[in-house]
Design an enzyme around this catalytic site. Structure first.
Site, mmCIF file in Angstrom:
data_model
loop_
_atom_site.group_PDB
_atom_site.id
_atom_site.type_symbol
_atom_site.label_atom_id
_atom_site.label_comp_id
_atom_site.label_asym_id
_atom_site.label_seq_id
_atom_site.Cartn_x
_atom_site.Cartn_y
_atom_site.Cartn_z
ATOM 1 N N GLY A 1 -38.027 44.224 52.518
ATOM 2 C CA GLY A 1 -36.789 45.828 53.159
ATOM 3 C C GLY A 1 -37.298 46.139 51.301
ATOM 4 N N LEU A 2 -36.225 47.254 51.518
ATOM 5 C CA LEU A 2 -35.831 48.416 51.094
ATOM 6 C C LEU A 2 -36.155 48.975 50.195
ATOM 7 C CD1 LEU A 2 -32.691 46.173 49.306
ATOM 8 C CD2 LEU A 2 -32.487 47.833 50.736
ATOM 9 N N CYS A 3 -37.763 49.268 50.890
ATOM 10 C CA CYS A 3 -38.950 49.891 50.413
ATOM 11 C C CYS A 3 -39.442 51.270 51.317
ATOM 12 C CB CYS A 3 -39.800 49.201 50.212
ATOM 13 S SG CYS A 3 -40.468 48.209 51.936
ATOM 14 N N GLY A 4 -38.097 51.856 51.760
ATOM 15 C CA GLY A 4 -38.458 53.304 52.053
ATOM 16 C C GLY A 4 -38.915 53.029 53.593
#
Length: 288
Positions: free
Chosen positions: A88-91
């Site tokens: 994750g952590l990709c907008g």
């Protein structure tokens, strides 16, 4: 108003978070450049085999027509190859892709079409499992460098299903890389291959087949489909790293704003405490 110690602890916590997001931003920027180079290096092979497949589709003999080029009607079942990220952590990269896929799935479900799915990437697989979709194959943990041998197996499940007539159309779902700031979720028809898909022209080509037309056409079109899937995975990885770099940069900038606001609050609290102490000292001196 919170005490000075509490505010200092908050500032320290946000500063530690900002260090993490800044490091992730730099790592994503490094991986993004490598992913973009990998994506661009794969394009010449894809374009070349696309032209050969286009010419070959115009030179098909009347004795044999490959199943990948046969349009089926009516369409009773749909196959999907969904490409998402493992982390994750990709907008909104995965969210936008899954929203687009769900809108198409609702349409197909309303039309009474069955759906079979192959998932590349952990995020899409876990979401579709919760949604109750029929996942026939999956592959997670692709890493930062896609390998074709890890893509062929799961993809072959749906390709075999298309051969057998279990699905009538196959779609490829991924996020196309436009530039560092823009990535576009797309759903493209993978099978059957149309003249528009392979970019065929009106030119007629005369081929000499060795060993025979059937073997050449079968092998070439399978390689062509595999090249399309590999290119889609490479595009999605480049989009993932770009989206993560932008998201982490935004997080770092927001953390800096929060730190500035907390420091302002801390200074106000400290000033208020000093003013209160001075007032008590003056009052005490006046009383004496």
């Amino acid at each position: 108003m919170a005490g000075g110690k509490e505010i200092r602890n908050k500032i320290k916590s946000v500063e530690n978070t900002r260090k993490i997001t800044k490091a992730m931003e730099m790592v994503a920027a490094s991986k993004m450049r490598k992913a973009q180079d990998r994506m661009r290096h794969a394009r010449p092979y894809g374009e070349k085999i696309r032209r050969v497949a286009a010419n070959l589709s115009n030179a098909m003999t009347e004795e044999y027509t490959h199943p990948f080029l046969v349009q089926r009607d009516p369409i009773k079942s749909v196959g999907l190859i969904l490409i998402s990220s493992d982390k994750g952590l990709c907008g909104g990269l995965n969210t936008n892709m899954l929203r687009l896929v769900l809108s198409h799935m609702k349409t197909w479900d309303a039309e009474g079409k069955g759906i079979q799915m192959t998932c590349f990437g952990n995020k899409g697989m876990t979401f579709m499992q919760r949604a109750g979709v029929n996942i026939v194959s999956h592959q997670a943990g692709l890493g930062d460098t896609p390998r074709l041998d890890r893509l062929i197996g799961p993809s072959k499940v749906l390709l075999d299903a298309y051969y057998k007539g279990e699905i009538d159309v196959l779609y490829l779902c991924y996020t196309r890389f436009i530039n560092t700031m823009k990535q576009e979720p797309v759903i493209e028809q993978l099978l059957p291959l149309s003249g528009e898909t392979v970019g065929s022209t009106n030119r007629k080509w005369d081929y000499i087949y060795e060993p025979d037309p059937t073997s050449v056409i079968d092998d070439l079109l399978v390689r062509y489909v595999e090249a399309l899937i590999y290119q889609a995975v490479a595009e999605n990885m480049a989009s993932e790293q770009s989206a993560r770099m932008v998201a982490m940069k935004s997080a770092s900038d927001n953390a800096k704003d929060v730190i500035d606001e907390l420091k302002l609050v801390y200074n106000k609290a400290r000033q208020a405490a000093i003013t209160k102490e001075l007032s008590e000292i003056v009052s005490g001196a006046a009383a004496v």
